[in-house]
Design a protein around this motif. Structure first.
Motif, mmCIF file in Angstrom:
data_model
loop_
_atom_site.group_PDB
_atom_site.id
_atom_site.type_symbol
_atom_site.label_atom_id
_atom_site.label_comp_id
_atom_site.label_asym_id
_atom_site.label_seq_id
_atom_site.Cartn_x
_atom_site.Cartn_y
_atom_site.Cartn_z
ATOM 1 N N VAL A 83 0.837 -1.193 0.000
ATOM 2 C CA VAL A 83 0.000 0.000 0.000
ATOM 3 C C VAL A 83 0.872 1.242 0.000
ATOM 4 N N GLY A 84 1.916 1.242 0.838
ATOM 5 C CA GLY A 84 2.833 2.366 0.902
ATOM 6 C C GLY A 84 2.974 2.907 2.304
ATOM 7 N N GLY A 85 3.324 4.203 2.378
ATOM 8 C CA GLY A 85 3.543 4.856 3.658
ATOM 9 C C GLY A 85 2.257 5.279 4.329
ATOM 10 N N TYR A 86 2.402 6.108 5.360
ATOM 11 C CA TYR A 86 1.235 6.505 6.158
ATOM 12 C C TYR A 86 0.210 7.282 5.337
ATOM 13 N N ASP A 87 0.674 8.238 4.520
ATOM 14 C CA ASP A 87 -0.260 8.993 3.691
ATOM 15 C C ASP A 87 -0.964 8.084 2.699
ATOM 16 N N ASP A 88 -0.217 7.147 2.117
ATOM 17 C CA ASP A 88 -0.820 6.192 1.183
ATOM 18 C C ASP A 88 -1.862 5.333 1.885
ATOM 19 N N LEU A 89 -1.581 4.969 3.122
ATOM 20 C CA LEU A 89 -2.521 4.155 3.893
ATOM 21 C C LEU A 89 -3.798 4.934 4.173
ATOM 22 N N ARG A 90 -3.672 6.210 4.487
ATOM 23 C CA ARG A 90 -4.860 7.038 4.702
ATOM 24 C C ARG A 90 -5.699 7.127 3.419
ATOM 25 N N ARG A 91 -5.018 7.285 2.286
ATOM 26 C CA ARG A 91 -5.749 7.320 1.015
ATOM 27 C C ARG A 91 -6.441 5.977 0.739
ATOM 28 N N TYR A 92 -5.795 4.888 1.118
ATOM 29 C CA TYR A 92 -6.371 3.554 0.923
ATOM 30 C C TYR A 92 -7.702 3.429 1.660
ATOM 31 N N PHE A 93 -7.767 4.024 2.846
ATOM 32 C CA PHE A 93 -8.989 3.983 3.642
ATOM 33 C C PHE A 93 -9.879 5.208 3.400
ATOM 34 N N HIS A 94 -9.571 5.969 2.349
ATOM 35 C CA HIS A 94 -10.376 7.136 1.943
ATOM 36 C C HIS A 94 -10.432 8.197 3.043
ATOM 37 N N GLU A 95 -9.321 8.361 3.742
ATOM 38 C CA GLU A 95 -9.223 9.415 4.744
ATOM 39 C C GLU A 95 -8.438 10.589 4.171
ATOM 40 N N ARG A 96 -8.745 11.770 4.683
ATOM 41 C CA ARG A 96 -8.114 12.991 4.169
ATOM 42 C C ARG A 96 -6.621 13.007 4.493
ATOM 43 N N VAL A 97 -5.851 13.451 3.530
ATOM 44 C CA VAL A 97 -4.407 13.625 3.712
ATOM 45 C C VAL A 97 -4.114 15.112 3.667
ATOM 46 N N ALA A 98 -3.535 15.630 4.727
ATOM 47 C CA ALA A 98 -3.292 17.060 4.826
ATOM 48 C C ALA A 98 -2.224 17.501 3.832
ATOM 49 N N ASP A 99 -2.467 18.653 3.229
ATOM 50 C CA ASP A 99 -1.495 19.261 2.336
ATOM 51 C C ASP A 99 -0.668 20.254 3.152
ATOM 52 N N PRO A 100 0.643 19.990 3.330
ATOM 53 C CA PRO A 100 1.454 20.884 4.177
ATOM 54 C C PRO A 100 1.538 22.309 3.650
ATOM 55 N N LYS A 101 1.213 22.523 2.376
ATOM 56 C CA LYS A 101 1.285 23.858 1.794
ATOM 57 C C LYS A 101 -0.065 24.565 1.768
ATOM 58 N N ALA A 102 -1.112 23.870 2.161
ATOM 59 C CA ALA A 102 -2.452 24.451 2.103
ATOM 60 C C ALA A 102 -2.634 25.490 3.203
ATOM 61 N N THR A 103 -3.394 26.544 2.900
ATOM 62 C CA THR A 103 -3.687 27.544 3.918
ATOM 63 C C THR A 103 -4.631 26.954 4.959
ATOM 64 N N SER A 104 -4.492 27.430 6.184
ATOM 65 C CA SER A 104 -5.309 26.908 7.278
ATOM 66 C C SER A 104 -5.518 27.977 8.336
ATOM 67 N N TYR A 105 -6.756 28.044 8.845
ATOM 68 C CA TYR A 105 -7.066 28.974 9.929
ATOM 69 C C TYR A 105 -7.019 28.281 11.289
ATOM 70 N N GLN A 106 -6.645 27.009 11.305
ATOM 71 C CA GLN A 106 -6.646 26.244 12.549
ATOM 72 C C GLN A 106 -5.797 26.868 13.648
#
Length: 248
Positions: A71-94
């Motif tokens: 399957v791959g690494g952690y991000d790939d595993l999240r995609r496998y289970f259809h979970e959101r993968v955070a974009d480190p470059k995306a803007t965020s108000y968090q």
């Protein structure tokens, strides 16, 4: 009827005396939450890890295998289970939401401890002052990265570079003195009016007049918070608090 066999997955992750891979632990947790029985293969040395990566023609660990397929690494595993993968470059108000929510909770708790009630004028004053202190702490974590981002839009800092290094200390001092109240407010008021006023004008010009797309330095120099409403709010809060303290 025979019970269905549990789903199985093989996980290869780095676990040495010097380093336990956090993404390996996250992968293990995710697989277990998804109901998998995990064959947890711990790579106990750098040499063992390098040998595994070479054999699988991969450049990172952890690596997860399900039904014999990688399957791959952690991000790939999240995609496998259809979970959101955070974009480190995306803007965020968090980060900003976290600051203001924490400051509000602290202000309400302090007001309750001091007066036995929540909804008081003092709670609002403390909310602003606590917000200023928390934001100043985030800036002071790394003055160089903060100043780099701050110099991109602050009008005074662009003329007097050292002001970019002074600003967080002024914000912290004003916030602390506002919490102390009494005669200390007469020191806090001019500081808040000065830095808040210049900051508000700078942000308004950069965002609403020049239409520049910049990152905000309000929560430090490494955030992906866009310069705009929250940046303007930080500075206007300081100005409004200073005016309120004069009137009161």
């Amino acid at each position: 009827m025979d019970r269905a066999l549990p789903k199985t997955a093989a996980l290869y992750r780095m676990v040495t005396a010097e380093h336990i891979c956090p993404f390996g632990l996250k992968s293990l947790d995710l697989l277990q939450r998804e109901g998998f029985k995990v064959e947890d293969h711990q790579l106990k040395s750098r040499a063992e890890t390098d040998a595994f990566m070479a054999s699988q023609h991969v450049e990172t660990t952890p690596q997860t295998f399900i039904d014999g397929s990688r399957v791959g690494g952690y991000d790939d595993l999240r995609r496998y289970f259809h979970e959101r993968v955070a974009d480190p470059k995306a803007t965020s108000y968090q980060p900003v939401v976290a600051v203001f929510a924490t400051a509000l909770a602290m202000a309400l708790a302090a007001t309750w401890a001091a007066t036995g009630t929540l909804m008081t004028i003092r709670a609002g004053e403390w909310f602003v002052a606590f917000s200023m202190c928390i934001l100043a702490i985030l800036k002071l974590q790394n003055l160089d990265t903060f100043s780099n981002m701050f110099l991109g839009y602050d009008l005074l800092a662009q003329r007097v570079v050292r002001y970019a290094y002074v600003y967080p200390f002024g914000e912290l001092l004003a916030g602390v003195l506002m919490i102390a109240g009494g005669p200390f407010k007469w020191i806090a008021i001019p500081i808040a009016l000065f830095i808040g006023g210049i900051g508000a004008i700078s942000v308004f010009k950069a965002v609403y007049i020049d239409r520049r797309e910049l990152k905000c330095a309000c929560v430090g120099g490494s955030s992906n918070v866009p310069l705009g409403f929250f940046s303007l709010t930080e500075n206007l809060m300081m100005v409004a608090m200073a005016i309120w303290m004069v009137i009161r």
